[in-house]
Design a protein around this motif. Structure first.
Motif, PDB file in Angstrom:
ATOM      1  N   PRO A   1       9.713  28.671 -17.408  1.00 27.25           N
ATOM      2  CA  PRO A   1       9.807  28.098 -18.764  1.00 27.25           C
ATOM      3  C   PRO A   1      10.939  27.084 -18.897  1.00 27.25           C
ATOM      4  N   LEU A   2      12.034  27.307 -18.174  1.00 25.76           N
ATOM      5  CA  LEU A   2      13.145  26.346 -18.239  1.00 25.76           C
ATOM      6  C   LEU A   2      12.769  25.051 -17.527  1.00 25.76           C
ATOM      7  N   PHE A   3      12.150  25.189 -16.337  1.00 19.86           N
ATOM      8  CA  PHE A   3      11.744  23.986 -15.603  1.00 19.86           C
ATOM      9  C   PHE A   3      10.758  23.186 -16.441  1.00 19.86           C
ATOM     10  N   TRP A   4       9.811  23.893 -17.025  1.00 18.73           N
ATOM     11  CA  TRP A   4       8.824  23.204 -17.841  1.00 18.73           C
ATOM     12  C   TRP A   4       9.495  22.501 -19.026  1.00 18.73           C
ATOM     13  N   GLY A   5      10.397  23.220 -19.688  1.00 17.89           N
ATOM     14  CA  GLY A   5      11.086  22.623 -20.840  1.00 17.89           C
ATOM     15  C   GLY A   5      11.837  21.362 -20.428  1.00 17.89           C
ATOM     16  N   THR A   6      12.494  21.433 -19.266  1.00 21.34           N
ATOM     17  CA  THR A   6      13.256  20.285 -18.781  1.00 21.34           C
ATOM     18  C   THR A   6      12.343  19.103 -18.510  1.00 21.34           C
ATOM     19  N   ILE A   7      11.225  19.396 -17.820  1.00 16.43           N
ATOM     20  CA  ILE A   7      10.298  18.310 -17.489  1.00 16.43           C
ATOM     21  C   ILE A   7       9.645  17.767 -18.756  1.00 16.43           C
ATOM     22  N   PHE A   8       9.285  18.684 -19.640  1.00 14.66           N
ATOM     23  CA  PHE A   8       8.614  18.286 -20.893  1.00 14.66           C
ATOM     24  C   PHE A   8       9.489  17.327 -21.689  1.00 14.66           C
ATOM     25  N   ILE A   9      10.760  17.671 -21.836  1.00 15.58           N
ATOM     26  CA  ILE A   9      11.659  16.827 -22.626  1.00 15.58           C
ATOM     27  C   ILE A   9      12.095  15.593 -21.842  1.00 15.58           C
TER      28      ILE A   9
ATOM     29  N   ARG B   1      18.548  11.241 -14.594  1.00 20.54           N
ATOM     30  CA  ARG B   1      19.609  11.348 -15.579  1.00 20.54           C
ATOM     31  C   ARG B   1      19.177  12.204 -16.765  1.00 20.54           C
ATOM     32  N   ALA B   2      17.929  12.010 -17.166  1.00 21.93           N
ATOM     33  CA  ALA B   2      17.439  12.728 -18.348  1.00 21.93           C
ATOM     34  C   ALA B   2      17.405  14.234 -18.113  1.00 21.93           C
ATOM     35  N   ILE B   3      16.989  14.654 -16.916  1.00 26.02           N
ATOM     36  CA  ILE B   3      16.878  16.101 -16.728  1.00 26.02           C
ATOM     37  C   ILE B   3      18.255  16.740 -16.552  1.00 26.02           C
TER      38      ILE B   3
ATOM     39  N   ASN C   1       3.125  22.363 -26.967  1.00 25.41           N
ATOM     40  CA  ASN C   1       3.224  21.882 -28.333  1.00 25.41           C
ATOM     41  C   ASN C   1       4.601  21.268 -28.541  1.00 25.41           C
ATOM     42  N   PRO C   2       4.660  19.949 -28.732  1.00 28.24           N
ATOM     43  CA  PRO C   2       5.979  19.300 -28.810  1.00 28.24           C
ATOM     44  C   PRO C   2       6.769  19.689 -30.056  1.00 28.24           C
ATOM     45  N   PHE C   3       6.085  20.314 -31.042  1.00 26.56           N
ATOM     46  CA  PHE C   3       6.814  20.686 -32.249  1.00 26.56           C
ATOM     47  C   PHE C   3       7.499  22.032 -32.101  1.00 26.56           C
ATOM     48  N   GLU C   4       7.186  22.709 -31.000  1.00 27.55           N
ATOM     49  CA  GLU C   4       7.829  24.004 -30.787  1.00 27.55           C
ATOM     50  C   GLU C   4       9.154  23.819 -30.080  1.00 27.55           C
ATOM     51  N   SER C   5       9.964  24.858 -30.192  1.00 27.70           N
ATOM     52  CA  SER C   5      11.258  24.809 -29.535  1.00 27.70           C
ATOM     53  C   SER C   5      11.087  25.199 -28.070  1.00 27.70           C
ATOM     54  N   VAL C   6      11.704  24.434 -27.175  1.00 33.22           N
ATOM     55  CA  VAL C   6      11.730  24.815 -25.766  1.00 33.22           C
ATOM     56  C   VAL C   6      13.189  24.793 -25.324  1.00 33.22           C
ATOM     57  N   THR C   7      13.439  25.307 -24.149  1.00 33.65           N
ATOM     58  CA  THR C   7      14.807  25.276 -23.659  1.00 33.65           C
ATOM     59  C   THR C   7      14.817  24.631 -22.281  1.00 33.65           C
ATOM     60  N   THR C   8      15.967  24.132 -21.864  1.00 35.89           N
ATOM     61  CA  THR C   8      16.025  23.424 -20.592  1.00 35.89           C
ATOM     62  C   THR C   8      17.033  24.088 -19.658  1.00 35.89           C
ATOM     63  N   VAL C   9      17.009  23.653 -18.427  1.00 37.93           N
ATOM     64  CA  VAL C   9      17.917  24.195 -17.418  1.00 37.93           C
ATOM     65  C   VAL C   9      19.368  24.024 -17.863  1.00 37.93           C
ATOM     66  N   THR C  10      19.702  22.806 -18.309  1.00 34.29           N
ATOM     67  CA  THR C  10      21.110  22.568 -18.665  1.00 34.29           C
ATOM     68  C   THR C  10      21.519  23.402 -19.873  1.00 34.29           C
ATOM     69  N   THR C  11      20.640  23.514 -20.861  1.00 32.07           N
ATOM     70  CA  THR C  11      20.959  24.332 -22.034  1.00 32.07           C
ATOM     71  C   THR C  11      21.265  25.754 -21.626  1.00 32.07           C
TER      72      THR C  11
END
Lengths: 264, 465
Positions: B234-242, B384-386, B405-415
């Motif tokens: 889920p973190l990898f996906w969130g990072t790639i998604f954003i 740089r973005a990831i 769903n881009p309106f949902e909250s996701v989390t990223t590796v850095t977060t």
């Protein structure tokens, strides 16, 4: 006015392009000064002169390539088949399709050989289908004397060819849109003697089908390929006449000095 | 001479003084044989000067460098061996406290000690410090003098001082560049060791392919609600998604189009103003983008979602991705600008001379020719973005949702790294160590992206030169 009538009389029967009192400025600097000349349909016309004499600049005003240079300004009148090419109604795209150009350094696009030649016909919508386009590409490459060398590798990149082949590819590219005039800006100056000889041979073969104007540094080249020669010096047209007359019996001392290698 | 740092400065000044004297002496000597009429000496007088100076200063500095790391131990040893230290308490922390006090007394930074034993030790400390300082001074000066003298005797017309000095300059530059590389290696190593500790507790398969991320582990056995799942997908996906999807959808077209406008259409004046303005975007601190994302864009995105009838959260992938895209525009645009500008003018002329319009030329010749450079720029932008942290910390949220769903909250590796390491942490729980494993993954991905990007750019350069 005396010069103008004289030049008019000197031109051949079939006049393709005429320039009248043309001056070109780069910003405030005058590069070409009040030049009038007729370009014959059936001849190869050579522009010669020392570096910086304005011959390339003048050539580029025949298909309005000077438009792409900021601050460049053209005065006077240039006609193609009696039509003023600097008139506001003139479509530059149409003009350049009728007046093609070959540059000093071969500049094939980083695309396949086929795509390089097909580029012009495609943007002008000259071919109705794939077979028609194939035909145009083949005919153009044949006329440019390149077909036999590349027919088996049309999908190779144009930039992978040798310098001389690249230049002939650029000529094929120009021919593909079926222009009436081909302008050549020192087409062989970046090539070795053998490639140069091939280009010169090609110019010979293209003569009559297209009006050709060639700018060259090389006086032997001008003597070999052209029937008419114009000598420029410091932005002025010094002398214009039959190539044989210019090289054997120049009227002006400046022409004579240049041809005998006294300067330039 | 009581304060050791003060005395060290004094020694340094003395050594440098000696070096300077050597410089003048050697130059004077070299000048003397550089008389007109005789054969020209190999090197200029000043090179002889530098040669002597370096010989005088470098060995002494090297000695002082080594000395400063061992002198503390030597002083300590002397103090321990003294009779006053015989009846010190055996407990390590108590003993350290006494030593610290005694040293402070000896330095003169303190006048009275809490512990009488420290008062007794202070003179011993002072005596040992002074003795070793004198030794250090004498050795350093001796080294400086003998080095300088040795070099001075070699100064002669045929001596190749210039070559030697040049070689030393090269060595110095090499060391400077190695420091950066070695530091990077050190960072990787530390990351690697901590990550390995993590992987000894959690299997790499679970970490790399698990779909459930819930890193709260129980500190006590009876604590509830702490599953401790470390599936990082889920973190990898969130990072790639954003970073790689939403941000690039924003940044690539806008960056490319602004580069095309700036290189092909803008007049010189417009370009002179707009290019720096665009580059200022790259200089805005990312935390400011974070505010913007959290306070302005996120509520707007939620409002938009609600208007569409989609339940929107106040922290969304879209808000973070949009703002990150804006942040990345200057990178894409400046790389695209460079690579379009690097396409030879002859290409453009060739196309225009065939009667192509400006936009046909851009579409069919310039952009394809510049594409490898643009792709390289985009890859650098993605990397740089990831790795970007502030925007996602402030605007993306913490919920490890696996969603498109881009309106949902996701989390990223850095977060998550920030979350795992914020506050008081114990460094032996998988929860904390997970941050290093995430960091390692991020590092490897970024590194690969950079390598690929640089290769692409290099290959493209070869095509024209």
């Amino acid at each position: 006015m005396k010069q103008e009538t004289e030049l008019g009389q000197q031109a051949g029967q079939n006049i393709m392009m005429t320039a009248r009192n043309v001056s070109v400025f780069y910003g405030g600097k005058m590069a070409v000064n009040d030049v009038s000349i007729d370009i014959s349909k059936d001849d190869v016309t050579a522009f010669i002169g020392p570096s910086g004499c304005g011959k390339s600049t003048f050539l580029r005003s025949f298909n309005r390539m000077n438009d792409t240079i900021p601050n460049a300004r053209v005065e006077g009148r240039i006609e193609l088949d009696g039509e003023d090419i600097y008139a506001s109604g003139m479509d530059v795209v149409q003009l350049r399709a009728r007046v093609g150009m070959v540059f000093q350094k071969p500049n094939p696009f980083p695309k396949s050989i086929y795509e390089n030649v097909a580029y012009g016909p495609r943007i002008h919508g000259l071919a109705a289908g794939k077979t028609a386009l194939d035909e145009i590409v083949q005919r153009s490459l044949r006329r440019a004397g390149l077909w036999e060398e590349v027919k088996d590798r049309l999908t190779d990149s144009g930039t992978a060819l040798s310098g001389g082949q690249q230049q002939r590819l650029c000529i094929a590219r120009a021919i593909a849109v079926d222009p009436e005039v081909i302008l050549m800006d020192e087409p062989a100056s970046a090539l070795d003697p053998i490639a140069t000889a091939k280009i010169e041979e090609l110019i010979h073969e293209l003569r009559g089908r297209y009006a050709i104007v060639i700018v060259t540094h090389n006086m032997q080249q001008a003597a070999r390929v052209s029937q008419r020669t114009a000598f420029f010096h410091l932005g002025n047209l010094v002398e214009y006449g039959d190539t044989s007359q210019i090289f054997t019996n120049p009227r002006e001392t400046r022409t004579k000095d240049y041809i005998t290698g006294r300067y330039g | 001479m009581r304060n050791p740092s003060l005395s060290l400065t004094a020694i340094l000044l003395l050594v440098l003084g000696l070096g300077l004297a050597g410089w003048f002496a050697a130059r004077a000597k070299a000048r003397a044989f550089a008389r007109p009429g005789e054969t020209r000496p190999h090197s200029l007088p000043s090179y002889h000067g530098w040669y002597v100076l370096l010989w005088a200063v470098l060995p002494a500095l090297l000695f002082l460098g080594v000395w400063s790391s061992v002198s503390g131990g030597l002083v300590m040893q002397a103090v321990m061996d003294s009779p006053a230290a015989a009846n010190l308490p055996g407990f390590e922390m108590q003993r350290q406290a006494i030593f610290t006090e005694a040293r402070a007394l000896a330095d003169g930074t303190k006048t009275a000690a809490f512990n009488p034993q420290a008062t007794a030790l202070a003179p011993v400390f002072a005596e040992a410090t002074t003795r070793y300082t004198i030794i250090a001074t004498v050795v350093a000066l001796l080294l400086a003098f003998s080095g300088g003298a040795f070099a001075f005797t070699r100064v002669s017309p045929g001596f190749r001082a210039r070559t030697k000095v040049e070689r030393l300059v090269m060595a110095a530059l090499l060391i400077a560049s190695l420091i950066a590389i070695l530091t990077t290696l050190g960072i990787v190593a530390s990351l690697l060791f901590e990550a390995l500790r993590f992987f000894s507790m959690v299997s790499p398969i679970e970490f790399l392919f698990g779909l459930n991320w819930s890193p709260q582990t129980a500190i006590r056995a009876d604590q509830a609600g702490s599953s401790g799942a470390f599936g990082a997908i889920p973190l990898f996906w969130g990072t790639i998604f954003i970073g790689a999807i939403i941000a690039m959808i924003v940044a690539i077209p806008l960056g490319l189009m602004s580069a095309i406008f700036l290189t092909q259409y803008a007049s010189a004046t417009v370009r002179r103003w707009m290019k720096p303005l665009l580059e200022i975007l790259a200089g805005v601190p990312t935390v400011v983008y974070g505010y913007f994302a959290a306070l302005t864009v996120a509520p707007a995105v939620r409002g938009f979602a609600v208007a569409l009838g989609i339940p929107g959260s106040s922290e969304s992938a879209l808000a973070a991705g949009l703002v990150m895209g804006i942040m990345i525009i200057p990178f894409v645009s400046s790389m695209a600008d460079d690579s379009i500008a690097a396409v030879p003018q002859a290409m453009r002329d060739g196309s225009l001379a065939l009667g192509a319009t400006s936009s046909e030329t851009i579409k069919k010749v310039l952009v394809p020719a510049a594409l490898p450079g643009v792709v390289g720029g985009v890859l650098l932008a993605v990397s740089r973005a990831i790795g970007e942290t502030m925007i996602v910390v402030m605007a993306a949220g913490l919920a490890a949702n696996l969603t498109i769903n881009p309106f949902e909250s996701v989390t990223t590796v850095t977060t998550q790294i920030v979350q795992l390491l914020t506050g008081d942490q114990e460094f032996d729980s998988p929860k904390t160590l997970a941050a290093f494993a995430l960091g390692l993954v991020l590092f490897i991905v970024t590194l690969l992206l950079n390598i690929v990007a640089l290769r692409v750019v290099k290959k493209y350069r070869e095509a024209y030169e």
